[in-house]
Design a protein around this motif. Structure first.
Motif, mmCIF file in Angstrom:
data_model
loop_
_atom_site.group_PDB
_atom_site.id
_atom_site.type_symbol
_atom_site.label_atom_id
_atom_site.label_comp_id
_atom_site.label_asym_id
_atom_site.label_seq_id
_atom_site.Cartn_x
_atom_site.Cartn_y
_atom_site.Cartn_z
ATOM 1 N N ALA A 178 0.793 -1.224 0.000
ATOM 2 C CA ALA A 178 0.000 0.000 0.000
ATOM 3 C C ALA A 178 0.826 1.275 0.000
ATOM 4 N N ARG A 179 2.026 1.229 0.617
ATOM 5 C CA ARG A 179 2.714 2.487 0.884
ATOM 6 C C ARG A 179 4.081 2.648 0.237
ATOM 7 N N CYS A 180 4.588 1.610 -0.426
ATOM 8 C CA CYS A 180 5.942 1.682 -0.981
ATOM 9 C C CYS A 180 5.904 1.687 -2.507
ATOM 10 N N PRO A 181 6.847 2.388 -3.120
ATOM 11 C CA PRO A 181 6.896 2.409 -4.587
ATOM 12 C C PRO A 181 7.030 0.987 -5.145
ATOM 13 N N GLU A 182 6.238 0.704 -6.160
ATOM 14 C CA GLU A 182 6.163 -0.646 -6.711
ATOM 15 C C GLU A 182 7.531 -1.232 -7.056
ATOM 16 N N LYS A 183 8.375 -0.488 -7.729
ATOM 17 C CA LYS A 183 9.647 -1.061 -8.181
ATOM 18 C C LYS A 183 10.614 -1.372 -7.040
ATOM 19 N N TYR A 184 10.338 -0.845 -5.839
ATOM 20 C CA TYR A 184 11.201 -1.097 -4.683
ATOM 21 C C TYR A 184 10.592 -2.065 -3.665
ATOM 22 N N ARG A 185 9.443 -2.627 -3.958
ATOM 23 C CA ARG A 185 8.755 -3.482 -2.989
ATOM 24 C C ARG A 185 9.585 -4.681 -2.546
ATOM 25 N N VAL A 186 10.195 -5.376 -3.489
ATOM 26 C CA VAL A 186 10.977 -6.564 -3.122
ATOM 27 C C VAL A 186 12.181 -6.153 -2.275
ATOM 28 N N THR A 187 12.832 -5.080 -2.657
ATOM 29 C CA THR A 187 13.987 -4.602 -1.891
ATOM 30 C C THR A 187 13.572 -4.272 -0.458
ATOM 31 N N ILE A 188 12.487 -3.535 -0.302
ATOM 32 C CA ILE A 188 12.031 -3.153 1.035
ATOM 33 C C ILE A 188 11.555 -4.379 1.811
ATOM 34 N N LEU A 189 10.841 -5.278 1.159
ATOM 35 C CA LEU A 189 10.402 -6.502 1.827
ATOM 36 C C LEU A 189 11.592 -7.293 2.349
ATOM 37 N N ARG A 190 12.615 -7.466 1.539
ATOM 38 C CA ARG A 190 13.778 -8.236 1.968
ATOM 39 C C ARG A 190 14.511 -7.527 3.108
ATOM 40 N N SER A 200 16.646 -9.144 -7.101
ATOM 41 C CA SER A 200 17.096 -8.751 -5.764
ATOM 42 C C SER A 200 18.491 -9.287 -5.453
ATOM 43 N N GLN A 201 19.098 -9.992 -6.396
ATOM 44 C CA GLN A 201 20.420 -10.560 -6.146
ATOM 45 C C GLN A 201 21.492 -9.983 -7.064
ATOM 46 N N THR A 202 21.284 -8.754 -7.525
ATOM 47 C CA THR A 202 22.389 -8.040 -8.167
ATOM 48 C C THR A 202 23.293 -7.548 -7.037
ATOM 49 N N LEU A 203 24.501 -7.212 -7.352
ATOM 50 C CA LEU A 203 25.400 -6.716 -6.308
ATOM 51 C C LEU A 203 24.823 -5.472 -5.637
ATOM 52 N N GLU A 204 24.243 -4.584 -6.443
ATOM 53 C CA GLU A 204 23.657 -3.365 -5.880
ATOM 54 C C GLU A 204 22.505 -3.699 -4.931
ATOM 55 N N SER A 205 21.631 -4.591 -5.358
ATOM 56 C CA SER A 205 20.490 -4.965 -4.504
ATOM 57 C C SER A 205 20.957 -5.645 -3.229
ATOM 58 N N MET A 206 21.891 -6.572 -3.362
ATOM 59 C CA MET A 206 22.373 -7.285 -2.183
ATOM 60 C C MET A 206 23.021 -6.324 -1.188
ATOM 61 N N SER A 207 23.707 -5.328 -1.692
ATOM 62 C CA SER A 207 24.338 -4.346 -0.820
ATOM 63 C C SER A 207 23.293 -3.517 -0.081
ATOM 64 N N VAL A 208 22.306 -3.008 -0.800
ATOM 65 C CA VAL A 208 21.258 -2.190 -0.185
ATOM 66 C C VAL A 208 20.445 -3.019 0.800
ATOM 67 N N ILE A 209 20.110 -4.238 0.429
ATOM 68 C CA ILE A 209 19.321 -5.101 1.310
ATOM 69 C C ILE A 209 20.118 -5.447 2.567
ATOM 70 N N LYS A 258 6.428 -5.456 -12.681
ATOM 71 C CA LYS A 258 6.872 -5.698 -14.054
ATOM 72 C C LYS A 258 8.334 -5.287 -14.237
ATOM 73 N N HIS A 259 8.721 -4.220 -13.573
ATOM 74 C CA HIS A 259 10.083 -3.707 -13.707
ATOM 75 C C HIS A 259 10.702 -3.486 -12.328
ATOM 76 N N PRO A 260 11.169 -4.562 -11.682
ATOM 77 C CA PRO A 260 11.763 -4.391 -10.349
ATOM 78 C C PRO A 260 13.096 -3.651 -10.435
ATOM 79 N N ALA A 261 13.418 -2.958 -9.373
ATOM 80 C CA ALA A 261 14.698 -2.255 -9.306
ATOM 81 C C ALA A 261 15.820 -3.286 -9.193
ATOM 82 N N THR A 262 16.772 -3.220 -10.112
ATOM 83 C CA THR A 262 17.934 -4.106 -10.045
ATOM 84 C C THR A 262 19.155 -3.365 -9.519
ATOM 85 N N LYS A 263 19.069 -2.040 -9.488
ATOM 86 C CA LYS A 263 20.168 -1.222 -8.970
ATOM 87 C C LYS A 263 19.606 -0.155 -8.042
#
Length: 162
Positions: A22-34, A64-73, A120-125
């Motif tokens: 409900a409250r997070c930008p769609e492309k960042y949902r997986v990152t925030i969830l993790r 969610s398993q790019t180096l950038e995503s793993m670092s942020v998560i 449809k377009h998750p954040a990879t970086k």
């Protein structure tokens, strides 16, 4: 018989998921969830005097398993985070799973929470400052506390582990 036990959040996580939807930008949902899942895991581990978290992530397998995503998560927690499979490809991981007899359960059909969040377009970086800004719009503490307080404890027969 040697037993290991695990604790897994169950009921309280629904509010975390719903809030992210409900409250997070769609492309960042997986990152925030993790990041939220890691925060829950860190709190549970700390309460059991566990010194690190270990994941089965492999670089590049999913968004969610790019180096950038793993670092942020991973930056969501202070606890040591080990990723022993990070440099292995899927074939190597499958071989290990077969060797330690976890492959059968790993291929059972299931609906994981991440698959429900994938846009449809998750954040990879993802950029940490953008994620922190998105997270700052929600008071996560009560939601995370409820998830932690409603964990389910499981006894797992681990006598087969090498």
């Amino acid at each position: 018989m040697y037993k290991r036990w695990g604790r897994t959040p169950r009921h309280g996580t629904g509010k975390v998921y719903n809030t992210i939807m409900a409250r997070c930008p769609e492309k960042y949902r997986v990152t925030i969830l993790r990041r939220m899942m890691f925060r829950i895991a860190e709190e549970i581990a700390a309460g059991q005097r566990i010194q690190c978290l270990i994941t089965g992530e492999s670089v590049g397998q999913v968004a969610s398993q790019t180096l950038e995503s793993m670092s942020v998560i991973g930056s969501a927690i202070r606890m040591l985070l080990l990723r022993p499979l990070a440099g292995l490809d899927k074939t190597e991981i499958v071989e290990i799973a077969k060797k330690i007899r976890t492959y059968g359960i790993s291929i059972l059909p299931y609906e994981d929470c991440c698959s429900m969040f994938v846009p449809k377009h998750p954040a990879t970086k993802p950029k940490l400052d953008i994620i922190v800004e998105a997270e700052s719009k929600v008071d996560w503490e009560p939601l995370l506390r409820e998830a932690i307080e409603t964990v389910e404890t499981l006894d797992i027969d681990a006598t087969w582990l090498p």
